[in-house]
Scaffold this active site. Structure first.
Site: not given
Length: 344
Positions: A39, A121, A139
């Site tokens: 991520e 996020y 996102d």
DNA sequence: GATACGTGGAC
DNA sequence: TGTCCAAGTAT
């Protein structure tokens, strides 16, 4: 479960992308370390670009405890070329914070949000994907899908609160991680920025924006023109080695190995002096586009031999035949390529 | 809310 | 070829 969410999960079960950091739909989640590492790498970065870096990091530092004890210089060099280098600095800080709690990632969105480099996020994504928490993962893909579903006329970034509320409403208690990844897959393969494939979309019947023209959404503010800057970088060679420095820990290319330069990043006027007085000659120009300005970098080649005047402890001689391992960011890798090509 | 912060691929 | 943009975060 919301009918829209159900349609999306059914689509995901059939069409999920197979990615190295991902488990198949419905399967137990990957280790939190892999979810977190991927991520962070994927922040503002394409799947294609991340692939080799994810493999390299995982092979070299298989666990968060391994990464926590890594040398800063090795991690920064391994990140070179991926961009947004604050991510690499925060990656190390985060690994060390997790190591301090026994190598166990916190398992809630709120606690994850406290770690370095994890914003709204990423904290939500790790919580949902690695721990199954019902968190709103938003996102740019999800923003686009949600803005089109709602035919949202309000421009970004003001529309974000409405988008987040809608995503939270849609996110199911069952499989929230798959739902988040399904929204992102949909945004990247079907509900694309240009030429969305509405005929293939499992949510077409739910979509308010389809009739109005989905490409109108989300509404974004006009872009500003990127200013131009000029600067110089200095190539000092001695016995098959080049003089490299380490950039300051913050700001442009912070913490990265680099060629000495004239301070273009800080001042924008390229007023700084070369690290050695004496004879210099122009060695070509590198053009490089950054996010908020375009740089024209003049490469200067040192032709003297007063190397002992280099300020001690400000840099290191790096062998040219191992320059790939120096971990130069792309700008300086281009400059080095130019310097070495000029010699032929 | 606005700005700084990289890079490479798509069209 | 130039423009747009990507699984954003920190300040």
């Amino acid at each position: 479960m919301d009918a829209t969410a159900k349609r999306l999960l059914d689509w995901y079960d059939a069409h999920a992308r197979d990615l190295p950091w991902r488990s198949p739909p419905g399967a137990p989640p990957p280790e939190p370390y892999r979810v977190w590492l991927s991520e962070v790498m994927l922040q503002q970065t394409t799947v294609a670009a991340v692939g080799p870096y994810f493999a390299k990091f995982l092979a070299r530092w298989p666990t968060v405890m391994d990464l926590a004890v890594a040398d800063d210089a090795e991690v920064m060099a391994a990140w070179a070329g991926l961009g947004y280098y604050a991510r690499a600095r925060n990656l190390l800080a985060c690994a060390r914070a997790v190591a301090a709690r026994g190598g166990v990632f916190p398992d809630s969105e709120a606690a994850l949000r406290e770690l370095p480099g994890l914003g709204a996020y990423t904290a939500a994504a790790v919580a949902a994907i690695a721990f199954g928490e019902r968190a709103a993962v938003v996102d740019a893909n999800v923003e686009r899908v949600a803005a089109r579903l709602l035919a949202l006329d309000e421009p970004l970034p003001a529309a974000r609160s409405a988008i987040r509320a809608e995503v939270m409403r849609l996110t199911p208690a069952e499989r929230p991680g798959d739902f988040a990844q399904a929204m992102m897959d949909l945004g990247s393969t079907v509900c694309t920025v240009r030429n969305p494939r509405c005929l293939l979309c499992p949510l077409a019947e739910d979509c308010e924006g389809r009739a109005a023209g989905p490409e109108r959404f989300p509404v974004k503010p006009a872009k500003k023109a990127r200013p131009a800057r000029r600067g110089r970088a200095f190539w000092i060679e001695r016995d098959g080695a080049v003089w490299l420095v380490r950039r300051a820990g913050k700001g442009m290319l912070g913490g990265m190995r680099a060629l000495p330069d004239d301070g273009w990043a800080a001042r924008g006027d390229g007023a700084g002096e070369p690290p050695l007085a004496g004879s210099w000659q122009a060695g070509g120009v590198v053009r490089h586009g950054f996010t908020h300005f375009d740089l024209e970098l003049q490469l200067m080649l040192y032709s003297g031999s007063d190397w002992d005047s280099l300020p001690a402890n400000t840099g290191e001689w790096w062998r040219l035949d191992r320059l790939e391992e120096a971990g130069l960011p792309t700008l300086f890798a281009k400059a080095a390529r130019l310097a070495l090509a000029d010699k032929d």
